[in-house]
Design a protein around this motif. Structure first.
Motif, PDB file in Angstrom:
ATOM      1  N   ALA A 201     -11.378   6.889  11.610  1.00 25.86           N
ATOM      2  CA  ALA A 201     -10.077   6.901  10.935  1.00 25.86           C
ATOM      3  C   ALA A 201      -9.998   5.756   9.926  1.00 25.86           C
ATOM      4  O   ALA A 201     -10.525   4.660  10.164  1.00 25.86           O
ATOM      5  CB  ALA A 201      -8.953   6.765  11.956  1.00 25.86           C
ATOM      6  N   TYR A 202      -9.368   6.033   8.789  1.00 23.80           N
ATOM      7  CA  TYR A 202      -9.173   5.027   7.741  1.00 23.80           C
ATOM      8  C   TYR A 202      -7.712   5.069   7.297  1.00 23.80           C
ATOM      9  O   TYR A 202      -7.108   6.143   7.194  1.00 23.80           O
ATOM     10  CB  TYR A 202     -10.091   5.300   6.546  1.00 23.80           C
ATOM     11  CG  TYR A 202     -11.558   5.180   6.862  1.00 23.80           C
ATOM     12  CD1 TYR A 202     -12.220   3.951   6.741  1.00 23.80           C
ATOM     13  CD2 TYR A 202     -12.282   6.279   7.308  1.00 23.80           C
ATOM     14  CE1 TYR A 202     -13.568   3.836   7.051  1.00 23.80           C
ATOM     15  CE2 TYR A 202     -13.631   6.171   7.621  1.00 23.80           C
ATOM     16  CZ  TYR A 202     -14.265   4.953   7.493  1.00 23.80           C
ATOM     17  OH  TYR A 202     -15.603   4.846   7.804  1.00 23.80           O
ATOM     18  N   SER A 203      -7.182   3.885   6.990  1.00 21.93           N
ATOM     19  CA  SER A 203      -5.784   3.771   6.599  1.00 21.93           C
ATOM     20  C   SER A 203      -5.679   3.349   5.133  1.00 21.93           C
ATOM     21  O   SER A 203      -6.454   2.493   4.667  1.00 21.93           O
ATOM     22  CB  SER A 203      -5.077   2.749   7.486  1.00 21.93           C
ATOM     23  OG  SER A 203      -3.728   2.617   7.139  1.00 21.93           O
ATOM     24  N   LEU A 204      -4.746   3.949   4.412  1.00 24.26           N
ATOM     25  CA  LEU A 204      -4.509   3.572   3.018  1.00 24.26           C
ATOM     26  C   LEU A 204      -4.112   2.102   2.929  1.00 24.26           C
ATOM     27  O   LEU A 204      -4.659   1.344   2.126  1.00 24.26           O
ATOM     28  CB  LEU A 204      -3.419   4.470   2.420  1.00 24.26           C
ATOM     29  CG  LEU A 204      -2.844   4.060   1.062  1.00 24.26           C
ATOM     30  CD1 LEU A 204      -3.928   4.032  -0.014  1.00 24.26           C
ATOM     31  CD2 LEU A 204      -1.703   5.005   0.663  1.00 24.26           C
ATOM     32  N   PHE A 205      -3.157   1.678   3.732  1.00 25.02           N
ATOM     33  CA  PHE A 205      -2.696   0.284   3.745  1.00 25.02           C
ATOM     34  C   PHE A 205      -2.870  -0.288   5.150  1.00 25.02           C
ATOM     35  O   PHE A 205      -2.938   0.461   6.142  1.00 25.02           O
ATOM     36  CB  PHE A 205      -1.221   0.189   3.346  1.00 25.02           C
ATOM     37  CG  PHE A 205      -0.894   0.788   2.010  1.00 25.02           C
ATOM     38  CD1 PHE A 205      -1.481   0.308   0.847  1.00 25.02           C
ATOM     39  CD2 PHE A 205       0.027   1.835   1.900  1.00 25.02           C
ATOM     40  CE1 PHE A 205      -1.172   0.856  -0.386  1.00 25.02           C
ATOM     41  CE2 PHE A 205       0.347   2.377   0.672  1.00 25.02           C
ATOM     42  CZ  PHE A 205      -0.256   1.893  -0.478  1.00 25.02           C
ATOM     43  N   ASN A 206      -2.901  -1.600   5.252  1.00 26.95           N
ATOM     44  CA  ASN A 206      -2.976  -2.263   6.555  1.00 26.95           C
ATOM     45  C   ASN A 206      -1.611  -2.331   7.241  1.00 26.95           C
ATOM     46  O   ASN A 206      -1.523  -2.692   8.418  1.00 26.95           O
ATOM     47  CB  ASN A 206      -3.548  -3.671   6.411  1.00 26.95           C
ATOM     48  CG  ASN A 206      -5.015  -3.647   6.016  1.00 26.95           C
ATOM     49  OD1 ASN A 206      -5.739  -2.722   6.397  1.00 26.95           O
ATOM     50  ND2 ASN A 206      -5.458  -4.640   5.249  1.00 26.95           N
ATOM     51  N   SER A 207      -0.581  -2.006   6.506  1.00 24.24           N
ATOM     52  CA  SER A 207       0.775  -1.920   7.052  1.00 24.24           C
ATOM     53  C   SER A 207       1.571  -1.001   6.138  1.00 24.24           C
ATOM     54  O   SER A 207       1.146  -0.708   5.015  1.00 24.24           O
ATOM     55  CB  SER A 207       1.440  -3.303   7.123  1.00 24.24           C
ATOM     56  OG  SER A 207       1.560  -3.848   5.815  1.00 24.24           O
ATOM     57  N   LEU A 208       2.717  -0.536   6.605  1.00 24.33           N
ATOM     58  CA  LEU A 208       3.522   0.353   5.775  1.00 24.33           C
ATOM     59  C   LEU A 208       4.010  -0.391   4.541  1.00 24.33           C
ATOM     60  O   LEU A 208       4.425  -1.559   4.631  1.00 24.33           O
ATOM     61  CB  LEU A 208       4.707   0.903   6.567  1.00 24.33           C
ATOM     62  CG  LEU A 208       4.423   2.211   7.340  1.00 24.33           C
ATOM     63  CD1 LEU A 208       3.435   1.983   8.470  1.00 24.33           C
ATOM     64  CD2 LEU A 208       5.721   2.814   7.874  1.00 24.33           C
ATOM     65  N   LYS A 209       3.969   0.291   3.404  1.00 26.91           N
ATOM     66  CA  LYS A 209       4.347  -0.322   2.142  1.00 26.91           C
ATOM     67  C   LYS A 209       5.567   0.366   1.544  1.00 26.91           C
ATOM     68  O   LYS A 209       5.808   1.549   1.769  1.00 26.91           O
ATOM     69  CB  LYS A 209       3.188  -0.242   1.148  1.00 26.91           C
ATOM     70  CG  LYS A 209       1.929  -0.978   1.578  1.00 26.91           C
ATOM     71  CD  LYS A 209       2.143  -2.490   1.641  1.00 26.91           C
ATOM     72  CE  LYS A 209       0.841  -3.215   1.954  1.00 26.91           C
ATOM     73  NZ  LYS A 209       1.041  -4.684   2.037  1.00 26.91           N
ATOM     74  N   LEU A 210       6.316  -0.398   0.747  1.00 32.02           N
ATOM     75  CA  LEU A 210       7.475   0.124   0.048  1.00 32.02           C
ATOM     76  C   LEU A 210       7.037   1.235  -0.917  1.00 32.02           C
ATOM     77  O   LEU A 210       6.003   1.122  -1.585  1.00 32.02           O
ATOM     78  CB  LEU A 210       8.170  -0.999  -0.723  1.00 32.02           C
ATOM     79  CG  LEU A 210       9.423  -0.611  -1.518  1.00 32.02           C
ATOM     80  CD1 LEU A 210      10.549  -0.212  -0.575  1.00 32.02           C
ATOM     81  CD2 LEU A 210       9.867  -1.780  -2.409  1.00 32.02           C
ATOM     82  N   ALA A 211       7.828   2.269  -0.992  1.00 35.14           N
ATOM     83  CA  ALA A 211       7.498   3.402  -1.872  1.00 35.14           C
ATOM     84  C   ALA A 211       7.872   3.067  -3.317  1.00 35.14           C
ATOM     85  O   ALA A 211       8.769   3.670  -3.912  1.00 35.14           O
ATOM     86  CB  ALA A 211       8.225   4.661  -1.399  1.00 35.14           C
ATOM     87  N   ASP A 212       7.157   2.097  -3.893  1.00 28.52           N
ATOM     88  CA  ASP A 212       7.389   1.772  -5.299  1.00 28.52           C
ATOM     89  C   ASP A 212       6.310   2.440  -6.146  1.00 28.52           C
ATOM     90  O   ASP A 212       5.393   3.097  -5.643  1.00 28.52           O
ATOM     91  CB  ASP A 212       7.421   0.259  -5.523  1.00 28.52           C
ATOM     92  CG  ASP A 212       6.117  -0.428  -5.110  1.00 28.52           C
ATOM     93  OD1 ASP A 212       5.072   0.256  -4.996  1.00 28.52           O
ATOM     94  OD2 ASP A 212       6.130  -1.658  -4.896  1.00 28.52           O
ATOM     95  N   ARG A 213       6.382   2.256  -7.444  1.00 25.60           N
ATOM     96  CA  ARG A 213       5.496   2.953  -8.371  1.00 25.60           C
ATOM     97  C   ARG A 213       4.027   2.633  -8.111  1.00 25.60           C
ATOM     98  O   ARG A 213       3.174   3.527  -8.088  1.00 25.60           O
ATOM     99  CB  ARG A 213       5.876   2.607  -9.816  1.00 25.60           C
ATOM    100  CG  ARG A 213       5.062   3.357 -10.856  1.00 25.60           C
ATOM    101  CD  ARG A 213       5.554   3.031 -12.254  1.00 25.60           C
ATOM    102  NE  ARG A 213       6.961   3.413 -12.410  1.00 25.60           N
ATOM    103  CZ  ARG A 213       7.657   3.194 -13.527  1.00 25.60           C
ATOM    104  NH1 ARG A 213       7.091   2.577 -14.557  1.00 25.60           N
ATOM    105  NH2 ARG A 213       8.921   3.567 -13.605  1.00 25.60           N
ATOM    106  N   GLN A 214       3.690   1.344  -7.884  1.00 25.21           N
ATOM    107  CA  GLN A 214       2.305   0.938  -7.698  1.00 25.21           C
ATOM    108  C   GLN A 214       1.718   1.508  -6.408  1.00 25.21           C
ATOM    109  O   GLN A 214       0.600   2.023  -6.388  1.00 25.21           O
ATOM    110  CB  GLN A 214       2.204  -0.592  -7.683  1.00 25.21           C
ATOM    111  CG  GLN A 214       0.793  -1.132  -7.487  1.00 25.21           C
ATOM    112  CD  GLN A 214      -0.188  -0.650  -8.552  1.00 25.21           C
ATOM    113  OE1 GLN A 214       0.183  -0.513  -9.728  1.00 25.21           O
ATOM    114  NE2 GLN A 214      -1.424  -0.373  -8.153  1.00 25.21           N
ATOM    115  N   ASN A 215       2.479   1.425  -5.327  1.00 24.91           N
ATOM    116  CA  ASN A 215       1.968   1.922  -4.043  1.00 24.91           C
ATOM    117  C   ASN A 215       1.825   3.444  -4.039  1.00 24.91           C
ATOM    118  O   ASN A 215       0.890   3.989  -3.434  1.00 24.91           O
ATOM    119  CB  ASN A 215       2.880   1.472  -2.906  1.00 24.91           C
ATOM    120  CG  ASN A 215       2.790  -0.021  -2.658  1.00 24.91           C
ATOM    121  OD1 ASN A 215       1.736  -0.636  -2.856  1.00 24.91           O
ATOM    122  ND2 ASN A 215       3.897  -0.626  -2.233  1.00 24.91           N
TER     123      ASN A 215
END
Length: 730
Positions: free
Chosen positions: A318-332
């Motif tokens: 398994a692989y995760s996009l981020f190491n923690s949940l991120k704000l749904a902004d333009r960059q993320n």
């Protein structure tokens, strides 16, 4: 009046509680030796409700398939107590006056029709006034178009409004209606809430807080139940409505509806945390993965401002996009699109590691956390025992996040997915190989996109409630209507409180209502409550193993409330066969006719519950969830296409069409007799046999008007009423 008595009826289209389309009476003498039904070409209903005023417009067309020119009378029953205004009728475009007859004259007409035709179906309208007018000519092999319009003022019950339109044609229509549609346009100066149709699958389009359009349409059907629509008016952010049903000294049934405003302020929408877990094992290659990627992109593109998210892909690892949940902004969101676009299908299926990583990378917040899990296979790496795997996932889910599952195809472990959703107050979705994953996931996401309240709790003051469903309350989302069915003891005034969290703050919404004694208005509640409890119990049996007490309760509830599915019909047939052989049940009181071949097929359906994968397992899971979340009658009839059998006369019948709900309980057609399910629960101390169409028969009808609902079923009926067992026979 005397001349009308000589006529026989040839077709009835609609007649029932609030308003009815009429039926045509064709006079004797011949040319036609026997009555036959005219065909209904189409049936269109348009309703406009503004405030409490409702205007109903009906367009329908009859077809005379005979070679004869006919003369007839159109009779339009009016419900007892209904106040009608501006009644107009057009026949082939020409306005025609109708004569109003009071209930006494109408009853005489109905009784004479029953005597001549030897068909009691019209008796259910024996308490109603009628409009009557002559129709001539009805040309051979031609259509007769009829248009009706009328207006009425809807009554309010604690700010709850009811509109009923009858679609009860099964008894009278020779052929299925080619097209039937009902459209209700509701407008109000106050906010409209709690729109609910318990009888039909409807499409609800909310234009804004003050305007909604509700529509139902079907083709080649025999409508056999009235169209009922309820709505309330409430300025609160979340509107509550309470319905109840109770007879005699029995505990009552209730329905609570919770509905948020349509145009809700952003401050009243809860931001959410959401983790997407996607299976990218080798079996997901090709079109499945492409559709799944599009589905994920749809969800990512529609995250709300303030939402936090993550994406986990898994196969062998398994692989995760981020190491923690991120704000749904333009960059993320941009990074997420690149991550999703690069996904490839290869390797095994390590479900354990996927969930372990997802929860490791989640830090609890004041926001509700949803997990959306998509897979097309069973675990092949890591923990593979479904019971142990469920325990490990739930142990890792320390914040009790909702886990919504999507099972793709048939080679998945339904017990695994269903236990995860059941334990976390979520729901499951299955996508067959012929269905589009993107459509299923995007439709789901639209429903959960904007939470209004999470961690819901319901409290009733002054009344004890029990066996409520859903058993564990889900979150409340914008655009949804939460329906809670349950039982209650006692009656009287009650204060209902619904509490939940909005952005970490506790919100409370209240309703002051009344649960009445011996109140029979909302008779749709008991079978829908029974469907939900039966679905819940069947799921317990399926996921945890068979238990005699649970099986006995499913059998009893299904029989009493007419919840006839392949699973429940098998249990009822098995139970009644055993009791008949043991002398504990007489043949005359059996509800479902002996059908050995059908029983064998239904037995196979029932024991498919043990299967954990395959098409049959998926079908069982979907049907049980539909029973457990039923909001209308059609959803209680799961698997009805698998209930056909051949009776003793060689006729093809279907069990689902041989059960009716009368006065809050199920009545079954057992060969030539209709049998009241209540007879199995009563001692037969007082018994009366009455011949159909005799003087004694009509004396009973006039002395006990409620019995008309039983008598209308047919010439041979066994039923229980006011401590008396009646057997009506030809």
């Amino acid at each position: 009046m005397k001349s009308l008595i000589k006529y026989i009826f040839i077709v009835v289209v609609l007649a029932t509680n609030l308003f009815a389309d009429g039926f045509i009476v064709i006079p004797r003498p011949n040319p036609l030796p026997n009555p036959f039904p005219l065909e209904v070409v189409y049936h269109k209903v348009d309703v406009e409700i503004d405030g409490q005023s409702a205007v109903t417009k009906i367009d329908q067309s009859f077809y005379n398939p005979s070679q004869y020119q006919l003369e007839g009378f159109y009779i339009f029953p009016i419900p007892k107590g209904a106040v009608i205004n501006n009644f107009t009728m057009l026949i082939n475009g020409k306005e025609t006056k109708a004569e109003l007859l009071d209930a006494d004259k109408a009853r005489k007409i109905y009784e004479d029709m029953v005597r001549q035709m030897r068909d009691p179906a019209l008796l259910e309208y024996s308490e109603q006034n009628i409009f009557k007018l002559r129709i001539f000519p009805i040309e051979p092999r031609s259509e007769k178009k009829i248009s009706i319009s009328y207006s009425q003022v809807l009554e309010s019950d604690n700010n709850l409004f009811e509109y009923i339109y009858p679609l009860n044609t099964e008894k009278f229509s020779a052929k299925p209606l080619k097209n039937v549609s009902v459209k209700v346009d509701v407008k109000s100066s106050e906010q409209i809430k709690n729109i609910y149709c318990p009888t039909h699958e409807v499409d609800i389009v909310n234009k804004d807080d003050n305007h909604s359009i509700i529509s139902y349409e079907s083709e080649n059907v025999r409508p056999d139940i009235d169209f009922k629509l309820y709505f309330s008016k409430n300025a609160s952010t979340v509107g509550l409505s309470l319905f109840s049903y109770q007879t005699g000294n029995d505990d009552g049934f209730f329905l609570l509806s919770a509905s948020p405003s349509i145009e809700i302020d952003k401050s009243n929408i809860e931001t959410k945390d959401i983790t997407f877990i996607l299976d990218v094992s080798g079996s997901m290659s090709g079109q499945k993965l492409e559709q799944a990627k599009k589905a994920l992109l749809y969800c990512i593109n529609n995250l709300n401002t303030g939402d936090h998210f993550n994406v986990v892909r898994f196969s062998t690892e398994a692989y995760s996009l981020f190491n923690s949940l991120k704000l749904a902004d333009r960059q993320n969101i941009k990074e997420a699109k690149i991550f999703i676009d690069d996904l490839q299908a290869i390797g095994g299926t390590n479900i354990e590691e996927a969930f372990t990583l997802a929860f490791k990378n989640y830090t609890e917040s004041n926001r509700p956390h949803f997990v959306v899990f998509l897979t097309d296979g069973k675990p092949t790496i890591g923990e593979m025992n479904d019971e142990k795997l469920v325990k490990r996932i739930l142990n890792a889910n320390k914040s009790k996040s909702r886990i919504f599952t999507f099972g793709i195809g048939d080679e998945i472990n339904t017990h695994l997915l269903d236990k995860l959703t059941d334990e976390t107050k979520a729901w499951r979705t299955y996508v067959s190989d012929e269905e589009d994953i993107e459509i299923k996931v995007s439709n789901f996401y639209d429903k959960i996109q904007s939470p209004v309240l999470s961690d819901l709790k319901l409290n009733f003051e002054n009344i004890k409630v029990y066996q409520t469903y859903p058993k564990d309350l889900p979150d409340l989302f914008n655009g949804s209507n939460l329906l809670v069915f349950g039982r209650y003891k006692g009656n009287g005034n009650v204060k209902v409180s619904l509490t939940g969290k909005l952005n970490g703050q506790i919100k409370e919404f209240t309703l002051n209502g009344k649960l009445r004694n011996d109140y029979k208005e909302y008779n749709f509640i008991p079978p829908l409550w029974a469907s939900r409890r039966i679905g819940h119990l069947l799921d317990l049996i399926r996921l945890n193993g068979e238990d005699k007490e649970l099986v006995d309760e499913v059998t009893m509830l299904a029989r009493e409330h007419g919840i006839i599915t392949p699973y429940t019909s098998y249990l009822i047939m098995e139970d009644e066969e055993i009791r008949v052989r043991g002398g504990r049940l007489v043949d005359d009181f059996q509800t479902i006719p002996p059908a050995p071949e059908l029983k064998k097929e239904n037995e196979a359906d029932y024991f498919r519950m043990k299967d954990k994968s395959g098409r049959g397992s998926v079908e069982v899971s979907e049907e049980f969830q539909s029973l457990n979340s039923a909001t209308n009658y059609s959803q209680t009839q799961q698997g009805n296409e698998r209930l056909s059998y051949t009776n003793s006369k060689g006729e093809i019948k279907n069990l689902s069409q041989q059960v009716k709900n009368v006065l809050g309980r199920a009545v079954y057609q057992q060969e030539k007799f209709w049998v009241d399910s209540e007879l199995q629960n009563r001692e037969m101390k007082n018994a009366k046999r009455i011949q159909f169409n005799s003087d004694e028969y009509f004396v009973l009808l006039n002395k006990e008007p409620e019995t008309a609902q039983f008598l209308a079923l047919g010439q041979n009926v066994r039923f229980y009423h006011n401590n008396v067992f009646y057997e009506v026979y030809e």
